[in-house]
Design an enzyme around this catalytic site. Structure first.
Site, PDB file in Angstrom:
ATOM      1  N   ASP A   1      31.689  20.860  60.944  1.00  0.00           N
ATOM      2  CA  ASP A   1      31.082  19.771  60.488  1.00  0.00           C
ATOM      3  C   ASP A   1      30.101  18.740  59.868  1.00  0.00           C
ATOM      4  O   ASP A   1      30.496  18.313  59.382  1.00  0.00           O
ATOM      5  CB  ASP A   1      32.185  18.862  61.545  1.00  0.00           C
ATOM      6  CG  ASP A   1      33.419  19.359  61.642  1.00  0.00           C
ATOM      7  OD1 ASP A   1      33.794  19.591  61.313  1.00  0.00           O
ATOM      8  OD2 ASP A   1      33.871  19.148  63.589  1.00  0.00           O
TER       9      ASP A   1
ATOM     10  N   LYS B   1      37.267  16.730  64.796  1.00  0.00           N
ATOM     11  CA  LYS B   1      36.425  16.405  62.845  1.00  0.00           C
ATOM     12  C   LYS B   1      36.031  15.274  62.131  1.00  0.00           C
ATOM     13  O   LYS B   1      35.024  15.713  61.636  1.00  0.00           O
ATOM     14  CB  LYS B   1      36.934  17.495  62.371  1.00  0.00           C
ATOM     15  CG  LYS B   1      37.608  19.198  62.497  1.00  0.00           C
ATOM     16  CD  LYS B   1      38.410  20.194  61.809  1.00  0.00           C
ATOM     17  CE  LYS B   1      38.465  21.088  63.357  1.00  0.00           C
ATOM     18  NZ  LYS B   1      37.779  21.977  63.518  1.00  0.00           N
TER      19      LYS B   1
HETATM   20  P1  ADP Z   1      32.643  25.907  62.039  1.00  0.00           P
HETATM   21  O1  ADP Z   1      31.655  25.360  63.036  1.00  0.00           O
HETATM   22  O2  ADP Z   1      33.703  25.508  61.019  1.00  0.00           O
HETATM   23  O3  ADP Z   1      33.534  27.402  62.721  1.00  0.00           O
HETATM   24  P2  ADP Z   1      30.110  28.078  61.119  1.00  0.00           P
HETATM   25  O4  ADP Z   1      30.342  28.599  62.599  1.00  0.00           O
HETATM   26  O5  ADP Z   1      30.729  29.007  59.780  1.00  0.00           O
HETATM   27  O6  ADP Z   1      31.319  27.188  61.112  1.00  0.00           O
HETATM   28  O7  ADP Z   1      28.864  26.981  61.257  1.00  0.00           O
HETATM   29  C1  ADP Z   1      28.237  26.237  59.902  1.00  0.00           C
HETATM   30  C2  ADP Z   1      26.965  26.387  59.835  1.00  0.00           C
HETATM   31  O8  ADP Z   1      26.281  25.900  61.425  1.00  0.00           O
HETATM   32  C3  ADP Z   1      26.723  27.826  59.643  1.00  0.00           C
HETATM   33  O9  ADP Z   1      26.994  27.679  58.412  1.00  0.00           O
HETATM   34  C4  ADP Z   1      25.063  27.489  59.809  1.00  0.00           C
HETATM   35  O10 ADP Z   1      24.162  26.783  58.247  1.00  0.00           O
HETATM   36  C5  ADP Z   1      25.192  26.838  60.924  1.00  0.00           C
HETATM   37  N1  ADP Z   1      25.528  27.321  62.243  1.00  0.00           N
HETATM   38  C6  ADP Z   1      26.582  27.367  63.421  1.00  0.00           C
HETATM   39  N2  ADP Z   1      25.588  28.815  64.492  1.00  0.00           N
HETATM   40  C7  ADP Z   1      24.795  28.953  63.877  1.00  0.00           C
HETATM   41  C8  ADP Z   1      23.479  29.212  64.537  1.00  0.00           C
HETATM   42  N3  ADP Z   1      23.413  30.328  65.927  1.00  0.00           N
HETATM   43  N4  ADP Z   1      22.298  29.290  64.373  1.00  0.00           N
HETATM   44  C9  ADP Z   1      21.564  28.614  63.452  1.00  0.00           C
HETATM   45  N5  ADP Z   1      22.853  27.983  62.714  1.00  0.00           N
HETATM   46  C10 ADP Z   1      24.091  27.963  62.537  1.00  0.00           C
END
Ligand code: ADP
Length: 288
Positions: A237, A39
């Site tokens: 990240d 990370k």
């Molecule tokens: P983590 O990787 O920490 O679990 P998230 O899954 O919440 O975090 O994703 C972080 C950000 O990445 C989201 O707020 C969004 O803006 C973007 N993101 C994640 N998945 C997608 C997706 N399938 N399509 C578009 N943007 C995405």
């Protein structure tokens, strides 16, 4: 100003398998890739590609020079990365099956062997207007956060992987907490929503993200951009690194959120974690 990032550096070993192995089973891998992860390294690369001046505080083993070279190629400053002879570079063994289910082992290695004195030395010039980013994959979190906060810097803490004890230790020194929806739920269950920080950045995967300004009570919401995601490793990240870089260059939270969401949308259309972070030109082009 400068973003200092106390963070893990991992080598991600990714194996594609027909099925995940059961206890006692041996399976030949269909494909293998090696990339930059952790990370900490991911967030450093994201913030540097967003245009920030980034100094990475971390540790690696004595081998694996390609890892440091990849950080340098992304314009992350690496002189403050210790090279330890008694610990290997942190690494993750990532198994992915045909249905995209995964099993992951992380060996922290050098990431958990950081020395307080070296960190204090590396932070001797940090001051008001600078930022310290951190995540929960190294030792020395609370000590480093306390130093940065006392110097007047903004401390952005990604409480990931979520653990309540390290979070409680960092909380008095944190300015902003960066969490995904699951981490936010775990935190609120443990500590409530009235937290002693300036702001909460909460990401909701393909449902977007929000920034709660706890000083004004205002919540800024940002939808996710619709893209065809192929690998969401490191999306959070990417978002955190871009958001930190946005605040660092003086953007308001709404603008920083929009740029971070665009960057993360681009990042999930590519394979890999640290190696998949988009740069500022790509993000501005995407938003045109
Ligand atoms: P983590 O990787 O920490 O679990 P998230 O899954 O919440 O975090 O994703 C972080 C950000 O990445 C989201 O707020 C969004 O803006 C973007 N993101 C994640 N998945 C997608 C997706 N399938 N399509 C578009 N943007 C995405």
């Amino acid at each position: 100003m400068t973003i200092y990032n106390l963070g893990s550096i991992n080598i991600d070993h990714v194996y594609r398998l027909p099925t995940l192995p059961q206890p006692g089973e041996t399976i030949a891998s269909l494909a293998y890739t090696r990339g930059l992860g952790g990370k900490g390294a991911n967030q450093s690369v994201a913030a540097a590609r967003a245009g920030a001046e980034v100094i990475h505080l971390g540790a690696m083993g004595t081998e694996d020079d390609w890892v440091e070279e990849r950080l340098t190629a992304a314009r992350v400053q690496t002189a403050t990365i210790a090279r330890l002879s008694n610990e290997p570079t942190g690494h993750a063994i990532i198994l992915v099956d045909e249905a995209a289910e995964n099993s992951i082992i992380i060996h922290p290695g050098a990431n958990r062997a950081l020395q307080e004195k070296a960190l204090a030395q590396a932070l001797k010039s940090i001051g008001a207007g600078d930022t310290l980013m951190m995540q929960n994959e190294t030792n020395q979190q609370a000590e480093t956060a306390a130093l940065a906060k006392a110097a007047g810097a903004r401390v952005i803490y990604s409480a990931a992987p979520f653990q309540i004890e390290p979070l409680r230790a960092v909380l008095p020194h944190a300015s902003i907490l960066a969490l995904n929806a699951l981490e936010a739920r775990a935190l609120f269950a443990e500590a409530g929503e009235d937290l002693p920080v300036e702001g909460l950045l909460i990401t909701h995967g393909s449902d977007g993200a929000e920034y709660r300004d706890l000083k004004t009570g205002q919540t800024h919401r940002q939808a996710a951009f619709r893209v065809k995601a192929v690998d969401t490793t490191g999306a959070g990240d990417c978002f955190a690194g871009w958001f930190a870089a946005g605040l660092d260059r003086g953007e308001d939270p709404a603008t920083a959120l929009r740029h971070a969401a665009a960057a993360a949308a681009l990042q999930v259309t590519r394979h890999g974690a640290g190696d998949a972070m988009p740069d500022r030109a790509e993000v501005l082009e995407f938003l045109r």
